[in-house]
Write a protein that holds these residues in place. Structure first.
Motif, mmCIF file in Angstrom:
data_model
loop_
_atom_site.group_PDB
_atom_site.id
_atom_site.type_symbol
_atom_site.label_atom_id
_atom_site.label_comp_id
_atom_site.label_asym_id
_atom_site.label_seq_id
_atom_site.Cartn_x
_atom_site.Cartn_y
_atom_site.Cartn_z
ATOM 1 N N GLU A 151 0.830 -1.204 0.000
ATOM 2 C CA GLU A 151 0.000 0.000 0.000
ATOM 3 C C GLU A 151 0.863 1.251 0.000
ATOM 4 O OE1 GLU A 151 -3.424 2.118 2.759
ATOM 5 O OE2 GLU A 151 -3.377 -0.052 2.555
ATOM 6 N N ILE A 152 1.943 1.245 0.772
ATOM 7 C CA ILE A 152 2.852 2.389 0.807
ATOM 8 C C ILE A 152 3.505 2.581 -0.565
ATOM 9 C CG2 ILE A 152 5.016 3.258 1.790
ATOM 10 C CD1 ILE A 152 4.145 1.823 4.419
ATOM 11 N N ALA A 153 3.907 1.491 -1.201
ATOM 12 C CA ALA A 153 4.518 1.569 -2.524
ATOM 13 C C ALA A 153 3.526 2.124 -3.543
ATOM 14 C CB ALA A 153 4.996 0.189 -2.968
ATOM 15 N N GLU A 154 2.275 1.666 -3.460
ATOM 16 C CA GLU A 154 1.263 2.109 -4.411
ATOM 17 C C GLU A 154 0.965 3.590 -4.262
ATOM 18 O OE1 GLU A 154 -1.741 -0.649 -3.317
ATOM 19 O OE2 GLU A 154 -0.547 -2.326 -4.042
ATOM 20 N N LEU A 155 0.857 4.068 -3.034
ATOM 21 C CA LEU A 155 0.589 5.490 -2.809
ATOM 22 C C LEU A 155 1.731 6.338 -3.352
ATOM 23 C CD1 LEU A 155 -0.906 5.360 0.793
ATOM 24 C CD2 LEU A 155 -2.119 5.885 -1.331
ATOM 25 N N SER A 156 2.959 5.853 -3.235
ATOM 26 C CA SER A 156 4.112 6.577 -3.760
ATOM 27 C C SER A 156 4.078 6.599 -5.285
ATOM 28 C CB SER A 156 5.407 5.920 -3.285
ATOM 29 O OG SER A 156 5.465 5.879 -1.874
ATOM 30 N N GLU A 157 3.707 5.477 -5.885
ATOM 31 C CA GLU A 157 3.723 5.373 -7.345
ATOM 32 C C GLU A 157 2.628 6.195 -8.001
ATOM 33 O OE1 GLU A 157 3.519 1.177 -7.554
ATOM 34 O OE2 GLU A 157 5.690 0.911 -7.505
ATOM 35 N N LEU A 158 1.567 6.488 -7.270
ATOM 36 C CA LEU A 158 0.479 7.282 -7.836
ATOM 37 C C LEU A 158 0.911 8.710 -8.161
ATOM 38 C CD1 LEU A 158 -2.487 6.130 -5.561
ATOM 39 C CD2 LEU A 158 -2.236 5.683 -8.005
ATOM 40 N N ARG A 159 2.087 9.106 -7.711
ATOM 41 C CA ARG A 159 2.531 10.483 -7.908
ATOM 42 C C ARG A 159 3.069 10.737 -9.307
ATOM 43 N NH1 ARG A 159 5.763 11.799 -2.261
ATOM 44 N NH2 ARG A 159 4.034 11.333 -0.848
ATOM 45 N N SER A 160 3.332 9.706 -10.100
ATOM 46 C CA SER A 160 3.902 9.913 -11.427
ATOM 47 C C SER A 160 3.219 9.013 -12.450
ATOM 48 C CB SER A 160 5.412 9.615 -11.417
ATOM 49 O OG SER A 160 5.632 8.230 -11.227
ATOM 50 N N ASN A 161 3.266 9.428 -13.714
ATOM 51 C CA ASN A 161 2.681 8.616 -14.782
ATOM 52 C C ASN A 161 3.400 7.280 -14.904
ATOM 53 O OD1 ASN A 161 0.747 10.513 -15.493
ATOM 54 N ND2 ASN A 161 2.103 11.546 -16.940
ATOM 55 N N ARG A 162 4.706 7.306 -14.711
ATOM 56 C CA ARG A 162 5.474 6.065 -14.783
ATOM 57 C C ARG A 162 5.031 5.107 -13.675
ATOM 58 N NH1 ARG A 162 12.075 5.616 -14.282
ATOM 59 N NH2 ARG A 162 12.224 3.364 -14.522
ATOM 60 N N GLY A 163 4.757 5.684 -12.501
ATOM 61 C CA GLY A 163 4.275 4.860 -11.401
ATOM 62 C C GLY A 163 2.923 4.255 -11.695
ATOM 63 N N LEU A 164 2.052 5.009 -12.360
ATOM 64 C CA LEU A 164 0.733 4.485 -12.729
ATOM 65 C C LEU A 164 0.869 3.307 -13.683
ATOM 66 C CD1 LEU A 164 -1.368 7.746 -13.204
ATOM 67 C CD2 LEU A 164 -1.651 6.024 -11.417
ATOM 68 N N VAL A 165 1.795 3.424 -14.628
ATOM 69 C CA VAL A 165 2.026 2.318 -15.566
ATOM 70 C C VAL A 165 2.504 1.084 -14.803
ATOM 71 C CG1 VAL A 165 3.461 1.512 -17.477
ATOM 72 C CG2 VAL A 165 2.470 3.808 -17.541
ATOM 73 N N ARG A 166 3.398 1.298 -13.856
ATOM 74 C CA ARG A 166 3.910 0.171 -13.061
ATOM 75 C C ARG A 166 2.790 -0.461 -12.236
ATOM 76 N NH1 ARG A 166 6.826 -0.608 -8.102
ATOM 77 N NH2 ARG A 166 8.229 -2.373 -8.320
ATOM 78 N N LEU A 167 1.908 0.373 -11.673
ATOM 79 C CA LEU A 167 0.777 -0.162 -10.925
ATOM 80 C C LEU A 167 -0.148 -0.957 -11.826
ATOM 81 C CD1 LEU A 167 -0.508 2.507 -8.368
ATOM 82 C CD2 LEU A 167 0.602 0.325 -7.921
ATOM 83 N N TYR A 168 -0.361 -0.482 -13.051
ATOM 84 C CA TYR A 168 -1.231 -1.211 -13.981
ATOM 85 C C TYR A 168 -0.622 -2.573 -14.306
ATOM 86 C CZ TYR A 168 -4.483 -2.095 -17.767
ATOM 87 O OH TYR A 168 -5.446 -2.655 -18.551
#
Length: 202
Positions: A151-168
């Motif tokens: 959950e902590i990793a996901e909240l951090s990744e939501l801050r960038s488009n690259r993070g959103l791609v990684r979450l997807y």
């Protein structure tokens, strides 16, 4: 990740807030000593720029080799390596489940190794008096803490488009409903993909 996690906070301050917030949102109650341990574990994994390293750079030695060295060593070495094994398995399982899902052994292997490493420390023979309860909680609730780190990793990744791609990509690999909800909150349309065996996210 494209953006640093830390701006005006030290890594420890950032993760103290992140762990506290994630515990609250998941309605998890844990020992204060365990919360302190988790914060320090996360803070110790940051590089000097305040970013999370890649999984490949962190897991520079197979868990089985760490375990073998622990079992062959004296009590001091065994404690150190079992702790390292548990910490490595927990961090990677929480922050890099998508990477682990692509490995031959899968994420469940890492969870099992982490639980057993902390469990061996909880026995009390390798640790100082009074820390058995800490390692016992880390072992018993290992998968809760994996979810907490995720959950902590996901909240951090939501801050960038690259993070959103990684979450997807993580959603496609693990089928995690928590990841799906995070993506929907950001307006990402989801299309189901193949779920790989070995994932441990919910």
């Amino acid at each position: 990740m494209g953006e640093p996690l830390i701006v005006d906070q030290s890594p420890r301050e950032f993760f103290r807030e992140a762990v506290s917030s994630a515990l609250s949102s998941r309605q998890l109650r844990i020992q204060g000593e365990t919360e302190f341990y988790l914060v320090n574990l996360l803070a110790s994994r940051l590089d000097l720029r305040g970013q999370i390293p890649g999984a490949e750079g962190f897991a520079d030695e197979p868990l089985a080799l760490i375990l073998a060295r622990a079992l062959q060593g004296d009590p001091e070495l065994r404690y150190r390596e079992m702790k390292r094994l548990g910490d490595t398995a927990l961090f990677l399982s929480g922050f890099f489940s998508d990477h682990l899902a692509r490995t031959p052994v899968g994420a469940r292997y890492y969870a099992t190794m982490g639980e057993q490493a902390y469990g061996s420390l909880a026995g009390g023979k390798l640790v100082s008096r009074g820390t058995e309860a800490l390692y016992d909680e880390l072992a018993r609730r290992f998968r809760d803490f994996v979810d907490l780190f995720a959950e902590i990793a996901e909240l951090s990744e939501l801050r960038s488009n690259r993070g959103l791609v990684r979450l997807y990509e993580r959603f496609l690999l693990t089928g995690s409903q928590r990841v799906a909800e995070r993506l929907r909150e950001r307006g990402v349309a989801l299309f189901s993909g193949p779920t790989r065996p070995g994932g441990i996210l919910n």
